[in-house]
Design an enzyme around this catalytic site. Structure first.
Site, PDB file in Angstrom:
ATOM      1  N   HIS A  24     -26.684   4.925  14.406  1.00  0.00           N
ATOM      2  CA  HIS A  24     -25.631   4.506  13.467  1.00  0.00           C
ATOM      3  C   HIS A  24     -25.721   5.302  12.170  1.00  0.00           C
ATOM      4  CE1 HIS A  24     -24.242   0.928  15.771  1.00  0.00           C
ATOM      5  NE2 HIS A  24     -25.417   1.130  16.337  1.00  0.00           N
ATOM      6  N   ASP A 121     -19.877   0.215   9.150  1.00  0.00           N
ATOM      7  CA  ASP A 121     -20.250   0.311  10.556  1.00  0.00           C
ATOM      8  C   ASP A 121     -19.483  -0.687  11.418  1.00  0.00           C
ATOM      9  OD1 ASP A 121     -22.546   1.569  12.342  1.00  0.00           O
ATOM     10  OD2 ASP A 121     -22.313  -0.529  12.941  1.00  0.00           O
TER      11      ASP A 121
END
Ligand code: UDP
Ligand code: UDP
Length: 467
Positions: A24, A121
């Protein structure tokens, strides 16, 4: 306060909020570098502490390379793991960030100059949307997987509403404009209703239509089908704009010192080495590790193998001999390189000696292989990886031994592994396709009409219109 930046021309101010794990963080920091390149002012929100050492190192290197980016430490509320239905330290950190997200409201509100947008995210949607709604802030997610996975993701509420308790009525998933996604490719934790993964999906996916936009690290040459279906609004009505802003080129600050592995590669003939890695957070069971070692020997090819015995790097304690057995380690000497620490994957994939990649198909790994034109032998281990493996297979630059199933389901025998590696390494067809994908990847970032550039321009123009 005016959003204009003094006497400067307008520089959009964007805050980025990544989630846990290198899969991520990496695309977020590459995105940050690109935004800075496109004259944006970047504030990087850093959830603290990080789970792995790799993450904290990576953040420090980014901040040294880009002193113009403003770091903002985000101290998370403590999370009692027994309340979260997961034992995975990275997923638990997602949940901790989610439960702390409301704390961001005053911080984001006080930034100066004021923010034009927040890019966060994909695992944080339902907890961040209330914050951005209150602040009337444009919000975008960076979807850190494939456009094909995003298509599945955005259709999930409709699929889940049709499913019975154990998802038994789920067959293959049909999405308009896409080749069907087989039931066997659905992330395993989504079929477990009390898993944290399922809970996050269930809470977040209905909120996708509330976002201003979705950024995906992908490009047309790799995912034409999904990008067309998404931009043609076939996948789901009401979807926000989708920006295919990839491939994110690896950055200079990520580059490790030219160490032993690269020097070893220098001594190998062109395209003679198979590189094996299952990414930053997948541990392989010991039985499978040994079979994989046997498979590499049986393949007859030289190899560079990044071994992981634990999900989190800090917890790696065993020696290679303990993990693989002394006999196997001895046999592998002179045939390949086996390493247990962090490797510079980008430099490895970019090295001329590397001719193939046995990959779990984490999306960053797929993009990095595409960027470097390296054929993939897909071996998905969990999560979105089978859906990503479908992209690799459909685009023709990789093959997938489907019978190997998920990493924790079957112990694949060394003989079988060796045979598939030989097939991948010997395939001129895969090599040709990988070279073509690399060309497409480079075209996408070219200043001469590349799609990545066009989409960045669209985005920054969108931000500049806000006053
Ligand atoms: N990576 C690396 N060295 C390692 C392990 C991983 O450079 O030893 C990088 C890899 O290049 C990629 C990221 O970590 O950029 C892993 O992301 P990916 O999406 O491939 O998989 P994940 O780790 O999330 O499963
Ligand atoms: N780059 C990119 N996407 C962008 C802008 C830049 O990928 O939207 C990367 C790309 O790798 C490029 C590098 O940044 O080669 C330098 O870009 P620049 O605009 O300085 O000039 P270029 O060398 O592309 O003409």
């Amino acid at each position: 306060m005016s959003i204009c930046d003094g006497l400067q021309p307008l520089h959009p101010h964007v805050a980025l909020l990544p989630s846990a794990g290198m899969g991520h963080l990496t695309p977020f920091l590459r995105l940050a570098a690109l935004l800075i390149h496109h004259n944006c002012r970047v504030t990087l929100i850093i959830p603290h502490p990080t789970v792995s050492l790799a993450e904290s190192r990576y953040i420090s290197r980014f901040l040294s390379a880009f002193p113009q980016a403003t770091p903002l430490q985000f101290h998370l509320l403590p999370l009692d793991p027994s309340t979260a239905n997961s034992t995975d330290p990275f997923s638990l950190r997602f949940e901790a960030i989610r439960r702390s997200a409301h704390l961001l409201s005053p911080v984001l509100n006080s930034l100066s100059p004021p923010l034009h947008a927040l890019v966060y995210d994909m695992t944080l949607i339902s907890s961040v949307v209330p914050v951005t709604e209150t602040l009337r802030l444009r919000d975008y997610i960076l979807f850190t997987s494939s456009a094909r996975m995003f298509s599945f993701y955005s259709c999930f509420p409709a699929l889940a509403s049709k499913a019975d308790d154990d998802f038994a009525i789920f067959g293959d998933v049909d999405i308009l404009g896409l080749r069907p996604i087989p039931r066997s490719s659905i992330p395993p934790l989504l079929l477990i209703r009390d898993s944290l993964f399922y809970k996050i999906f269930k809470e977040d996916t209905p909120k996708v239509t509330k976002l201003h936009g979705v950024l995906i690290n992908t490009f047309e040459g790799l995912e034409t089908e999904s990008l067309n279906a998404l931009s043609g609004k076939k996948v789901l009505e009401g979807l926000p704009n989708i920006f295919g802003v990839g491939p994110f080129p690896p950055c200079e600050f990520e580059r490790e010192e030219y160490g032993d592995q690269l020097k070893w590669l220098d001594a190998q003939p062109a395209e003679s080495v198979v590189y094996v890695s299952f990414g930053s957070r997948t541990a392989t069971y010991r039985d499978q590790l040994r079979e994989l070692g046997v498979g590499l020997l049986r393949s007859g090819y030289r190899f560079l193998w990044a071994v992981k015995g634990k999900k989190v790097d800090k917890e790696e304690e065993e020696s290679l001999e303990e993990m693989l057995g002394e006999e196997l380690v001895e046999k592998m000497k002179g045939k390949g390189l086996v390493v247990k620490n962090w490797v510079d994957q980008v430099q490895i994939l970019g090295h001329t000696a590397v001719g193939g990649f046995v990959s779990h198909c984490g999306w960053n790994s797929v993009i990095e292989a595409a960027w470097n034109g390296v054929p993939i032998l897909a071996w998905p281990q969990g999560g979105d990886q089978k859906i990503n493996a479908e992209v690799v297979e459909m685009s023709g630059f990789g093959m997938w031994a489907r019978s190997w199933d998920w990493g924790d389901k079957v112990v694949v025998k060394g003989e079988d592994i060796g045979e598939k590696i030989r097939e991948m390494m010997g395939s001129q067809l895969l090599r040709g396709q990988a070279a073509r994908i690399k060309e497409e990847a480079r075209k996408a970032v070219s200043s001469d009409g590349g799609t990545c550039r066009i989409n960045f321009k669209r985005l920054t123009e969108e931000w500049k219109m806000i006053s």
